[in-house]
Scaffold this motif. Sequence first.
Motif, PDB file in Angstrom:
ATOM      1  N   HIS A  50       0.829  -1.212   0.000  1.00 34.98           N
ATOM      2  CA  HIS A  50       0.000   0.000   0.000  1.00 34.98           C
ATOM      3  C   HIS A  50       0.860   1.258   0.000  1.00 34.98           C
ATOM      4  CE1 HIS A  50      -3.738  -2.207   0.836  1.00 34.98           C
ATOM      5  NE2 HIS A  50      -2.923  -3.035   1.476  1.00 34.98           N
ATOM      6  N   LEU A  51       0.477   2.222  -0.840  1.00 34.43           N
ATOM      7  CA  LEU A  51       1.123   3.526  -0.878  1.00 34.43           C
ATOM      8  C   LEU A  51       0.127   4.582  -0.429  1.00 34.43           C
ATOM      9  CD1 LEU A  51       2.960   3.434  -4.335  1.00 34.43           C
ATOM     10  CD2 LEU A  51       3.916   2.953  -2.068  1.00 34.43           C
ATOM     11  N   PHE A  52       0.594   5.505   0.403  1.00 34.03           N
ATOM     12  CA  PHE A  52      -0.225   6.609   0.896  1.00 34.03           C
ATOM     13  C   PHE A  52       0.497   7.907   0.542  1.00 34.03           C
ATOM     14  CE2 PHE A  52      -1.034   2.910   3.479  1.00 34.03           C
ATOM     15  CZ  PHE A  52      -2.418   2.841   3.461  1.00 34.03           C
ATOM     16  N   LEU A  53      -0.186   8.775  -0.174  1.00 30.57           N
ATOM     17  CA  LEU A  53       0.406  10.009  -0.662  1.00 30.57           C
ATOM     18  C   LEU A  53      -0.341  11.192  -0.075  1.00 30.57           C
ATOM     19  CD1 LEU A  53       2.292  11.581  -2.601  1.00 30.57           C
ATOM     20  CD2 LEU A  53       0.552  11.247  -4.381  1.00 30.57           C
ATOM     21  N   TYR A  54       0.407  12.143   0.493  1.00 29.25           N
ATOM     22  CA  TYR A  54      -0.152  13.386   1.015  1.00 29.25           C
ATOM     23  C   TYR A  54       0.461  14.541   0.235  1.00 29.25           C
ATOM     24  CZ  TYR A  54      -1.001  17.323   4.105  1.00 29.25           C
ATOM     25  OH  TYR A  54      -1.373  18.541   4.613  1.00 29.25           O
ATOM     26  N   LEU A  55      -0.389  15.413  -0.320  1.00 27.64           N
ATOM     27  CA  LEU A  55       0.074  16.557  -1.120  1.00 27.64           C
ATOM     28  C   LEU A  55      -0.481  17.859  -0.560  1.00 27.64           C
ATOM     29  CD1 LEU A  55      -0.625  15.194  -4.726  1.00 27.64           C
ATOM     30  CD2 LEU A  55       1.601  15.343  -3.593  1.00 27.64           C
ATOM     31  N   GLU A  56       0.360  18.882  -0.501  1.00 27.18           N
ATOM     32  CA  GLU A  56      -0.067  20.254  -0.205  1.00 27.18           C
ATOM     33  C   GLU A  56       0.357  21.087  -1.401  1.00 27.18           C
ATOM     34  OE1 GLU A  56       1.799  21.461   3.444  1.00 27.18           O
ATOM     35  OE2 GLU A  56       0.335  20.394   4.661  1.00 27.18           O
ATOM     36  N   SER A  57      -0.615  21.483  -2.212  1.00 23.78           N
ATOM     37  CA  SER A  57      -0.294  22.241  -3.422  1.00 23.78           C
ATOM     38  C   SER A  57      -0.750  23.686  -3.275  1.00 23.78           C
ATOM     39  CB  SER A  57      -0.949  21.591  -4.642  1.00 23.78           C
ATOM     40  OG  SER A  57      -2.335  21.454  -4.452  1.00 23.78           O
ATOM     41  N   VAL A  58      -0.140  24.559  -4.070  1.00 22.16           N
ATOM     42  CA  VAL A  58      -0.435  25.985  -4.032  1.00 22.16           C
ATOM     43  C   VAL A  58      -1.414  26.304  -5.146  1.00 22.16           C
ATOM     44  CG1 VAL A  58       0.548  28.298  -4.208  1.00 22.16           C
ATOM     45  CG2 VAL A  58       1.855  26.459  -3.123  1.00 22.16           C
ATOM     46  N   GLY A  59      -2.527  26.921  -4.789  1.00 21.64           N
ATOM     47  CA  GLY A  59      -3.487  27.371  -5.788  1.00 21.64           C
ATOM     48  C   GLY A  59      -4.491  26.317  -6.198  1.00 21.64           C
ATOM     49  N   ARG A  88      -8.976   3.870 -11.999  1.00 18.43           N
ATOM     50  CA  ARG A  88      -8.042   4.817 -11.383  1.00 18.43           C
ATOM     51  C   ARG A  88      -6.865   4.055 -10.786  1.00 18.43           C
ATOM     52  NH1 ARG A  88     -12.127   6.784  -7.068  1.00 18.43           N
ATOM     53  NH2 ARG A  88     -12.730   4.637  -7.296  1.00 18.43           N
ATOM     54  N   ARG A  89      -5.723   4.703 -10.692  1.00 21.65           N
ATOM     55  CA  ARG A  89      -4.561   4.130 -10.003  1.00 21.65           C
ATOM     56  C   ARG A  89      -4.508   4.620  -8.564  1.00 21.65           C
ATOM     57  NH1 ARG A  89      -3.325   0.009 -13.244  1.00 21.65           N
ATOM     58  NH2 ARG A  89      -3.129   0.695 -15.380  1.00 21.65           N
ATOM     59  N   TRP A  90      -4.924   5.859  -8.340  1.00 28.22           N
ATOM     60  CA  TRP A  90      -4.933   6.468  -7.008  1.00 28.22           C
ATOM     61  C   TRP A  90      -6.372   6.802  -6.639  1.00 28.22           C
ATOM     62  CZ3 TRP A  90      -0.464   7.046  -4.234  1.00 28.22           C
ATOM     63  CH2 TRP A  90       0.738   6.972  -4.937  1.00 28.22           C
ATOM     64  N   VAL A  91      -6.733   6.582  -5.398  1.00 23.04           N
ATOM     65  CA  VAL A  91      -8.062   6.995  -4.923  1.00 23.04           C
ATOM     66  C   VAL A  91      -7.876   8.009  -3.796  1.00 23.04           C
ATOM     67  CG1 VAL A  91      -9.318   4.924  -5.607  1.00 23.04           C
ATOM     68  CG2 VAL A  91      -8.232   5.010  -3.368  1.00 23.04           C
ATOM     69  N   ALA A  92      -8.747   9.006  -3.785  1.00 17.46           N
ATOM     70  CA  ALA A  92      -8.683  10.033  -2.748  1.00 17.46           C
ATOM     71  C   ALA A  92      -9.114   9.447  -1.412  1.00 17.46           C
ATOM     72  CB  ALA A  92      -9.576  11.208  -3.129  1.00 17.46           C
ATOM     73  N   MET A  93      -8.460   9.898  -0.370  1.00 13.88           N
ATOM     74  CA  MET A  93      -8.809   9.490   0.994  1.00 13.88           C
ATOM     75  C   MET A  93      -9.492  10.653   1.708  1.00 13.88           C
ATOM     76  SD  MET A  93      -5.300   7.511   2.041  1.00 13.88           S
ATOM     77  CE  MET A  93      -5.804   7.356   3.731  1.00 13.88           C
ATOM     78  N   GLN A  94     -10.347  10.350   2.660  1.00 11.15           N
ATOM     79  CA  GLN A  94     -10.981  11.376   3.471  1.00 11.15           C
ATOM     80  C   GLN A  94      -9.942  11.999   4.399  1.00 11.15           C
ATOM     81  OE1 GLN A  94     -14.127  12.530   3.207  1.00 11.15           O
ATOM     82  NE2 GLN A  94     -14.210  11.217   1.407  1.00 11.15           N
ATOM     83  N   PRO A  95     -10.057  13.301   4.706  1.00 14.35           N
ATOM     84  CA  PRO A  95      -9.077  13.955   5.591  1.00 14.35           C
ATOM     85  C   PRO A  95      -9.338  13.607   7.059  1.00 14.35           C
ATOM     86  CG  PRO A  95     -10.726  15.529   4.876  1.00 14.35           C
ATOM     87  CD  PRO A  95     -11.024  14.243   4.152  1.00 14.35           C
ATOM     88  N   TYR A  96      -8.724  12.532   7.515  1.00 16.93           N
ATOM     89  CA  TYR A  96      -8.933  12.092   8.890  1.00 16.93           C
ATOM     90  C   TYR A  96      -7.998  12.768   9.882  1.00 16.93           C
ATOM     91  CZ  TYR A  96     -11.673   8.319   6.903  1.00 16.93           C
ATOM     92  OH  TYR A  96     -12.621   7.602   6.225  1.00 16.93           O
ATOM     93  N   PHE A  97      -6.994  13.452   9.387  1.00 18.55           N
ATOM     94  CA  PHE A  97      -5.988  14.007  10.272  1.00 18.55           C
ATOM     95  C   PHE A  97      -6.240  15.492  10.494  1.00 18.55           C
ATOM     96  CE2 PHE A  97      -4.159  10.469   7.883  1.00 18.55           C
ATOM     97  CZ  PHE A  97      -3.929   9.610   8.936  1.00 18.55           C
ATOM     98  N   TYR A  98      -5.493  16.089  11.376  1.00 16.07           N
ATOM     99  CA  TYR A  98      -5.681  17.481  11.733  1.00 16.07           C
ATOM    100  C   TYR A  98      -4.820  18.418  10.896  1.00 16.07           C
ATOM    101  CZ  TYR A  98      -8.172  15.603  15.685  1.00 16.07           C
ATOM    102  OH  TYR A  98      -9.072  14.941  16.454  1.00 16.07           O
ATOM    103  N   HIS A  99      -4.645  18.107   9.614  1.00 16.24           N
ATOM    104  CA  HIS A  99      -3.802  18.925   8.755  1.00 16.24           C
ATOM    105  C   HIS A  99      -4.382  20.316   8.531  1.00 16.24           C
ATOM    106  CE1 HIS A  99      -1.231  15.587   7.920  1.00 16.24           C
ATOM    107  NE2 HIS A  99      -2.207  14.889   7.383  1.00 16.24           N
ATOM    108  N   ASP A 100      -5.691  20.481   8.674  1.00 15.26           N
ATOM    109  CA  ASP A 100      -6.305  21.765   8.371  1.00 15.26           C
ATOM    110  C   ASP A 100      -6.349  22.705   9.566  1.00 15.26           C
ATOM    111  OD1 ASP A 100      -6.749  21.182   5.700  1.00 15.26           O
ATOM    112  OD2 ASP A 100      -8.543  20.056   6.183  1.00 15.26           O
TER     113      ASP A 100
END
Length: 197
Positions: A50-59, A88-100
């Motif tokens: 399993h791969l888990f990817l987290y991205l923070e992009s600008v704009g 799809r190869r990647w599926v979006a995950m729900q934001p379970y963490f306190y990143h926001d």
Amino acid sequence: MVRASFHAVLHSGIDAVSLAAAMQEFSQTVEGLRQAHQLLTASLFRYQAHLFLYLESVGTALAPDGLSPLLDALLCPWPAAVSEALPRRWVAMQPYFYHDIPTTAGDWLRERHTENGLWRTIVDDETSYEEVSASAGIAAAMIAKGNPLHIKYINKSIPCMLANVSPDGRVLNVSGGTAVMKDADGYRSISRDWIQG
């Protein structure tokens, strides 16, 4: 900033050389996006297949598909979503963490920027007045930090500050003093009248 998390699954039996090449390509792409100020953070974690990817992009949001064609080729397809024609190869995950949750003073200040492009004399009190000199100081600190997330706040602040400079060069709507007051009403009642001397 746009934050997103994704999940993917590696095919079984992938050799170490192919995986290393895919990771190298992924790293190079991410670094290019970071250098172009399109991406702040990319974290890729692996647990077994399993791969888990987290991205923070600008704009705008970045899709993980295509960041590394070599990596995409190593991923199992997920069933297509209702509105999609292809798997799809990647599926979006729900934001379970306190990143926001804001974690820095800059995060906290950005949320308290008024519609007029300034900050208030009591930054988190909507009943206190907007203060030009404090706003100039906050904007100057944001410029000094060089964070691309601050650009829209800086750009909004500058015309608002310039609008508070009189034709003879006086800065208007500045607190008459910055003494330590005993309560919030004390700060709210500081005069903004221009006084010479």
